[in-house]
Design a protein around this motif. Structure first.
Motif, short mmCIF file in Angstrom:
data_model
loop_
_atom_site.label_atom_id
_atom_site.label_comp_id
_atom_site.label_asym_id
_atom_site.label_seq_id
_atom_site.Cartn_x
_atom_site.Cartn_y
_atom_site.Cartn_z
N ARG A 1 3.13 -4.77 3.68
CA ARG A 1 2.81 -5.44 4.93
C ARG A 1 3.41 -6.84 5.01
NH1 ARG A 1 -2.47 -3.39 3.84
NH2 ARG A 1 -3.24 -5.51 3.46
N THR B 1 0.83 -1.20 0.00
CA THR B 1 0.00 0.00 0.00
C THR B 1 0.87 1.25 0.00
OG1 THR B 1 -0.10 0.26 2.41
CG2 THR B 1 -1.65 -1.30 1.41
N ALA B 2 0.24 2.39 0.03
CA ALA B 2 0.97 3.67 0.08
C ALA B 2 1.77 3.80 1.37
CB ALA B 2 0.00 4.83 -0.05
N GLU B 3 1.42 3.04 2.37
CA GLU B 3 2.15 3.08 3.65
C GLU B 3 3.32 2.10 3.67
OE1 GLU B 3 -1.38 3.09 3.62
OE2 GLU B 3 -1.06 5.27 3.74
N GLY B 4 3.42 1.24 2.64
CA GLY B 4 4.51 0.27 2.59
C GLY B 4 3.98 -1.14 2.39
#
Length: 309
Positions: A135, A130-133
């Motif tokens: 998982r 995702t845009a957060e990295g």
């Protein structure tokens, strides 16, 4: 290689992926590093005889070029001229930023780097990135490093040339012939490094658009990696050729190695310092330590592998 031949090879290699049925949880999936057992790591220490360490990374480039349109940025943040003039205690500080997966700087690809058929390695959903990295399958899987027996196969040396020209491909026969010529054999758990001479050509002739033309492995050579149970692969180019050997698949070696087999790749290394040391010593294997940055959720990392002979 036709698209149908590529798909058949991909499915065959994926069925050979290590420990596919034995993984209890996504985050335990370390891919081909399962070949790198503690016993093999300990045995790799016997490769050290000269006490000589050699970097396999290229200097990070901060100058824009045809193969590096977004070069790394290095900016000094201190000390200020006033700090220096004051005579008081102060510190030199700086900031660094880079495009990890570019075509110039040495880097390691995590197992989450390749999305193919809507999935990551091992059937992990692509949506876990995702845009957060990432998982799952991020570079944190190798936060303790990759340490083992490294083997360098020098294909230009085998062919009697200084480097392979862009577009040329390393075949399985090239790999086995290089083994015979260099008196070394790639085995289970080894970290395999394949030299095509990309870095030497770049140094002597100047950079070019490597995204459009570069030497690398033919997709069929990935079968060699699977048969020998290689734990990681590094090259002084991208590992993939350009133009691609497979229509509609731009990076077939990345797909086969990372996505099908779970092999961590290292791109754009440099072997010009290592080759003369190996040649003088008369051996092409060594202890190798690969230490990516300890990043959370990252798809790769700048890397500086160290060979110890």
């Amino acid at each position: 290689m036709t698209p149908d031949e590529f798909r058949e090879l991909y499915e065959r290699l994926r069925r050979q992926a290590p420990g596919e049925a034995a993984r209890p949880a996504v985050d335990d999936r370390c891919g081909a590093l399962r070949h790198l057992t503690p016993e093999r790591v300990a045995a790799a220490a016997a490769e050290v005889r000269l006490g000589r360490s050699v970097s396999l990374a290229a200097p990070i480039d901060t100058v824009r070029g045809p193969d590096d349109p977004e070069p790394a940025v290095h900016r000094m943040t201190g000390p200020s001229p006033g700090d220096v003039a004051s005579g008081a205690l102060c510190f030199a500080t700086d900031r660094f930023a880079m495009n990890v997966h570019g075509d110039a700087d040495s880097h390691l690809d995590a197992l989450c780097h390749v999305v193919f058929d809507g999935e990551l390695y091992g059937g992990v959903p692509a949506g876990t990135v995702t845009a957060e990295g990432a998982r799952s399958l991020s570079v944190s899987l190798v936060e303790n490093g990759i340490v083992g027996r490294g083997v360098l196969l020098d294909i230009p040396r085998l062919r009697g040339v200084r480097w392979l020209e862009p577009g040329d491909q390393v075949t399985p026969d090239d790999l086995t012939a290089a083994e015979a010529a260099q008196g070394v054999r790639v085995g289970p758990g080894d970290l395999l490094f394949v030299r095509v001479g990309h870095r030497l050509r770049r140094t002597e002739l100047g950079p070019w658009n490597a995204a459009e033309a570069r030497a690398g492995l033919h997709p069929a050579a990935v079968e060699f990696l699977a048969e020998r149970e290689v734990a990681a692969l590094g090259g002084d180019g991208n590992n993939d050729t350009a133009p691609s050997a497979v229509a509609d698949v731009a990076f077939p070696v990345h797909v086969l190695a990372i996505h099908a087999l779970g092999i961590h790749l290292m791109d754009y290394l440099q072997f010009e310092d290592l080759v003369p040391v190996c040649a003088r010593a008369g051996r092409w294997s060594f202890l190798c330590a690969v230490a990516p940055l300890r990043l959370t959720g990252a798809t790769g990392s700048p890397v500086n592998p160290i060979a110890v002979l």
